[in-house]
Design a protein around this motif. Structure first.
Motif, PDB file in Angstrom:
ATOM      1  N   GLN A  63       0.821  -1.203   0.000  1.00  0.00           N
ATOM      2  CA  GLN A  63       0.000   0.000   0.000  1.00  0.00           C
ATOM      3  C   GLN A  63       0.858   1.258   0.000  1.00  0.00           C
ATOM      4  O   GLN A  63       0.545   2.236  -0.695  1.00  0.00           O
ATOM      5  CB  GLN A  63      -0.938   0.007   1.210  1.00  0.00           C
ATOM      6  CG  GLN A  63      -1.775   1.270   1.366  1.00  0.00           C
ATOM      7  CD  GLN A  63      -2.621   1.585   0.146  1.00  0.00           C
ATOM      8  OE1 GLN A  63      -3.064   0.675  -0.559  1.00  0.00           O
ATOM      9  NE2 GLN A  63      -2.859   2.868  -0.117  1.00  0.00           N
ATOM     10  N   VAL A  64       1.948   1.260   0.764  1.00  0.00           N
ATOM     11  CA  VAL A  64       2.855   2.410   0.781  1.00  0.00           C
ATOM     12  C   VAL A  64       3.430   2.642  -0.611  1.00  0.00           C
ATOM     13  O   VAL A  64       3.467   3.779  -1.115  1.00  0.00           O
ATOM     14  CB  VAL A  64       3.986   2.196   1.807  1.00  0.00           C
ATOM     15  CG1 VAL A  64       5.096   3.233   1.629  1.00  0.00           C
ATOM     16  CG2 VAL A  64       3.434   2.266   3.228  1.00  0.00           C
ATOM     17  N   LEU A  65       3.884   1.574  -1.256  1.00  0.00           N
ATOM     18  CA  LEU A  65       4.450   1.688  -2.597  1.00  0.00           C
ATOM     19  C   LEU A  65       3.401   2.155  -3.598  1.00  0.00           C
ATOM     20  O   LEU A  65       3.651   3.054  -4.414  1.00  0.00           O
ATOM     21  CB  LEU A  65       5.024   0.331  -3.028  1.00  0.00           C
ATOM     22  CG  LEU A  65       5.679   0.293  -4.403  1.00  0.00           C
ATOM     23  CD1 LEU A  65       6.912   1.183  -4.431  1.00  0.00           C
ATOM     24  CD2 LEU A  65       6.050  -1.135  -4.772  1.00  0.00           C
ATOM     25  N   ARG A  66       2.218   1.576  -3.527  1.00  0.00           N
ATOM     26  CA  ARG A  66       1.149   1.920  -4.461  1.00  0.00           C
ATOM     27  C   ARG A  66       0.741   3.384  -4.310  1.00  0.00           C
ATOM     28  O   ARG A  66       0.550   4.094  -5.299  1.00  0.00           O
ATOM     29  CB  ARG A  66      -0.051   1.004  -4.231  1.00  0.00           C
ATOM     30  CG  ARG A  66      -1.160   1.162  -5.255  1.00  0.00           C
ATOM     31  CD  ARG A  66      -2.230   0.099  -5.062  1.00  0.00           C
ATOM     32  NE  ARG A  66      -1.690  -1.236  -5.288  1.00  0.00           N
ATOM     33  CZ  ARG A  66      -1.539  -2.159  -4.334  1.00  0.00           C
ATOM     34  NH1 ARG A  66      -1.883  -1.885  -3.083  1.00  0.00           N
ATOM     35  NH2 ARG A  66      -1.049  -3.339  -4.621  1.00  0.00           N
ATOM     36  N   ALA A  67       0.625   3.843  -3.070  1.00  0.00           N
ATOM     37  CA  ALA A  67       0.221   5.232  -2.837  1.00  0.00           C
ATOM     38  C   ALA A  67       1.268   6.212  -3.354  1.00  0.00           C
ATOM     39  O   ALA A  67       0.941   7.249  -3.933  1.00  0.00           O
ATOM     40  CB  ALA A  67      -0.025   5.458  -1.344  1.00  0.00           C
ATOM     41  N   SER A 117       2.517  10.173  -8.194  1.00  0.00           N
ATOM     42  CA  SER A 117       3.696  10.727  -8.858  1.00  0.00           C
ATOM     43  C   SER A 117       3.318  11.322 -10.217  1.00  0.00           C
ATOM     44  O   SER A 117       3.036  10.592 -11.161  1.00  0.00           O
ATOM     45  CB  SER A 117       4.753   9.641  -9.066  1.00  0.00           C
ATOM     46  OG  SER A 117       5.139   9.069  -7.843  1.00  0.00           O
ATOM     47  N   GLY A 118       3.331  12.641 -10.307  1.00  0.00           N
ATOM     48  CA  GLY A 118       3.106  13.299 -11.579  1.00  0.00           C
ATOM     49  C   GLY A 118       4.386  13.505 -12.352  1.00  0.00           C
ATOM     50  O   GLY A 118       4.385  13.600 -13.581  1.00  0.00           O
ATOM     51  N   ALA A 119       5.501  13.582 -11.638  1.00  0.00           N
ATOM     52  CA  ALA A 119       6.831  13.685 -12.235  1.00  0.00           C
ATOM     53  C   ALA A 119       7.835  13.226 -11.186  1.00  0.00           C
ATOM     54  O   ALA A 119       7.577  13.319  -9.980  1.00  0.00           O
ATOM     55  CB  ALA A 119       7.138  15.107 -12.685  1.00  0.00           C
ATOM     56  N   VAL A 120       8.972  12.727 -11.656  1.00  0.00           N
ATOM     57  CA  VAL A 120      10.001  12.177 -10.771  1.00  0.00           C
ATOM     58  C   VAL A 120      11.343  12.801 -11.132  1.00  0.00           C
ATOM     59  O   VAL A 120      11.706  12.854 -12.312  1.00  0.00           O
ATOM     60  CB  VAL A 120      10.077  10.639 -10.905  1.00  0.00           C
ATOM     61  CG1 VAL A 120      11.219  10.079 -10.058  1.00  0.00           C
ATOM     62  CG2 VAL A 120       8.755  10.008 -10.500  1.00  0.00           C
ATOM     63  N   ILE A 121      12.079  13.269 -10.115  1.00  0.00           N
ATOM     64  CA  ILE A 121      13.394  13.878 -10.319  1.00  0.00           C
ATOM     65  C   ILE A 121      14.489  12.911  -9.892  1.00  0.00           C
ATOM     66  O   ILE A 121      14.418  12.305  -8.827  1.00  0.00           O
ATOM     67  CB  ILE A 121      13.527  15.191  -9.515  1.00  0.00           C
ATOM     68  CG1 ILE A 121      12.489  16.216  -9.992  1.00  0.00           C
ATOM     69  CG2 ILE A 121      14.929  15.773  -9.649  1.00  0.00           C
ATOM     70  CD1 ILE A 121      12.474  17.491  -9.159  1.00  0.00           C
ATOM     71  N   GLU A 152       2.339  -1.015 -11.153  1.00  0.00           N
ATOM     72  CA  GLU A 152       1.437  -0.265 -10.284  1.00  0.00           C
ATOM     73  C   GLU A 152       0.582   0.735 -11.065  1.00  0.00           C
ATOM     74  O   GLU A 152      -0.627   0.688 -11.022  1.00  0.00           O
ATOM     75  CB  GLU A 152       2.241   0.485  -9.205  1.00  0.00           C
ATOM     76  CG  GLU A 152       3.017  -0.430  -8.259  1.00  0.00           C
ATOM     77  CD  GLU A 152       2.105  -1.234  -7.352  1.00  0.00           C
ATOM     78  OE1 GLU A 152       0.941  -0.838  -7.174  1.00  0.00           O
ATOM     79  OE2 GLU A 152       2.554  -2.251  -6.819  1.00  0.00           O
ATOM     80  N   VAL A 153       1.227   1.668 -11.758  1.00  0.00           N
ATOM     81  CA  VAL A 153       0.497   2.745 -12.434  1.00  0.00           C
ATOM     82  C   VAL A 153       1.214   3.061 -13.740  1.00  0.00           C
ATOM     83  O   VAL A 153       2.284   2.534 -14.025  1.00  0.00           O
ATOM     84  CB  VAL A 153       0.448   4.029 -11.565  1.00  0.00           C
ATOM     85  CG1 VAL A 153      -0.358   3.805 -10.313  1.00  0.00           C
ATOM     86  CG2 VAL A 153       1.851   4.506 -11.214  1.00  0.00           C
ATOM     87  N   LEU A 210      -1.401  15.645  -8.332  1.00  0.00           N
ATOM     88  CA  LEU A 210      -0.242  14.763  -8.369  1.00  0.00           C
ATOM     89  C   LEU A 210       0.978  15.533  -7.894  1.00  0.00           C
ATOM     90  O   LEU A 210       1.035  16.764  -8.005  1.00  0.00           O
ATOM     91  CB  LEU A 210      -0.008  14.234  -9.785  1.00  0.00           C
ATOM     92  CG  LEU A 210      -1.138  13.391 -10.382  1.00  0.00           C
ATOM     93  CD1 LEU A 210      -0.852  13.090 -11.847  1.00  0.00           C
ATOM     94  CD2 LEU A 210      -1.310  12.092  -9.597  1.00  0.00           C
ATOM     95  N   ASP A 211       1.951  14.813  -7.363  1.00  0.00           N
ATOM     96  CA  ASP A 211       3.133  15.424  -6.769  1.00  0.00           C
ATOM     97  C   ASP A 211       4.373  15.231  -7.642  1.00  0.00           C
ATOM     98  O   ASP A 211       4.393  14.409  -8.555  1.00  0.00           O
ATOM     99  CB  ASP A 211       3.408  14.808  -5.394  1.00  0.00           C
ATOM    100  CG  ASP A 211       2.311  15.117  -4.390  1.00  0.00           C
ATOM    101  OD1 ASP A 211       1.721  16.208  -4.485  1.00  0.00           O
ATOM    102  OD2 ASP A 211       2.048  14.269  -3.523  1.00  0.00           O
TER     103      ASP A 211
END
Length: 204
Positions: free
Chosen positions: A47-51, A56-60, A85-86, A138-139
């Motif tokens: 659940q932590v990984l899925r959330a 995640s809208g973008a990843v740096i 996952e997504v 999204l973050d």
């Protein structure tokens, strides 16, 4: 509202890799133990990984981490960011110069050569555009490496810190916190599993 979230696994003695990390040894000697939780069947770990990946809208990434994940022993369909996952987010890499080629060419890569603040701004724009497309906030996830996250924390670029505290003492490696810049944290949640303690903090 799009937030900048630093998300990283860490040992009890404060290291985000083991000793001697490199292209063929990305997490360093013994460092694989840091990510045991990410491959766990524990429902709370899942659940932590899925959330985290779902928001995640973008990843740096820093350039060192990019070279590892895009290298011959890096990500594949089973182990890439959010695999299974997504849908894949946009990836923004902080670098002195773009690579000549990219192995993972099916992913959306942007290479920013003008510094971490500009990379954060670019990633925020990508995350906000993805938020409009999906109809929810999204973050931006700052996934590392440790030096990139440390720099972002010191520069006040991070809104939230998510740490996955692994029950391992590595003895040496890449530290996340190198001192010099105090942080005020507000604890948001704690999830304890058999493989990690997942901690979320607001910063400031």
């Amino acid at each position: 509202m799009t937030r900048i979230v630093a998300d990283i696994s860490i040992s009890l003695d404060g290291f985000v890799t083991g000793p001697d990390p490199g292209a063929d040894n990305g997490l360093g000697t013994g460092g694989e133990a840091l990510h045991t939780w990410a491959f766990s069947d524990d429902p709370d770990d899942r659940q932590v990984l899925r959330a985290a990946t779902a928001r995640s809208g973008a990843v740096i990434l820093g350039r060192t981490l990019f070279d590892i994940v895009d290298g011959p022993h890096g990500w594949d369909d089973a182990t890439g960011y959010g695999a299974g996952e997504v849908g894949k987010p946009a990836f923004v890499v902080v670098t002195g110069s773009p690579p000549e080629s990219v192995r993972l060419s099916d992913l959306d890569w942007t290479f920013v050569t003008t510094g971490l603040p500009d990379a954060v701004s670019t990633a925020r724009e990508r995350a906000e555009a993805a938020s409009k497309e999906r109809g929810r906030d999204l973050d931006v996830v700052l996934m590392g490496g440790g030096a990139t996250i440390g720099t972002a924390l010191a520069a006040g670029l991070v809104d939230e810190l998510q740490i996955h505290l692994a029950p391992v003492v590595l003895g040496a490696g890449t530290p996340l916190f190198t001192g010099g810049v105090p942080l005020t944290l507000t604890q948001r949640s704690v999830t304890v599993t058999s493989t990690a303690t997942h901690l979320r903090y607001d910063i400031g």
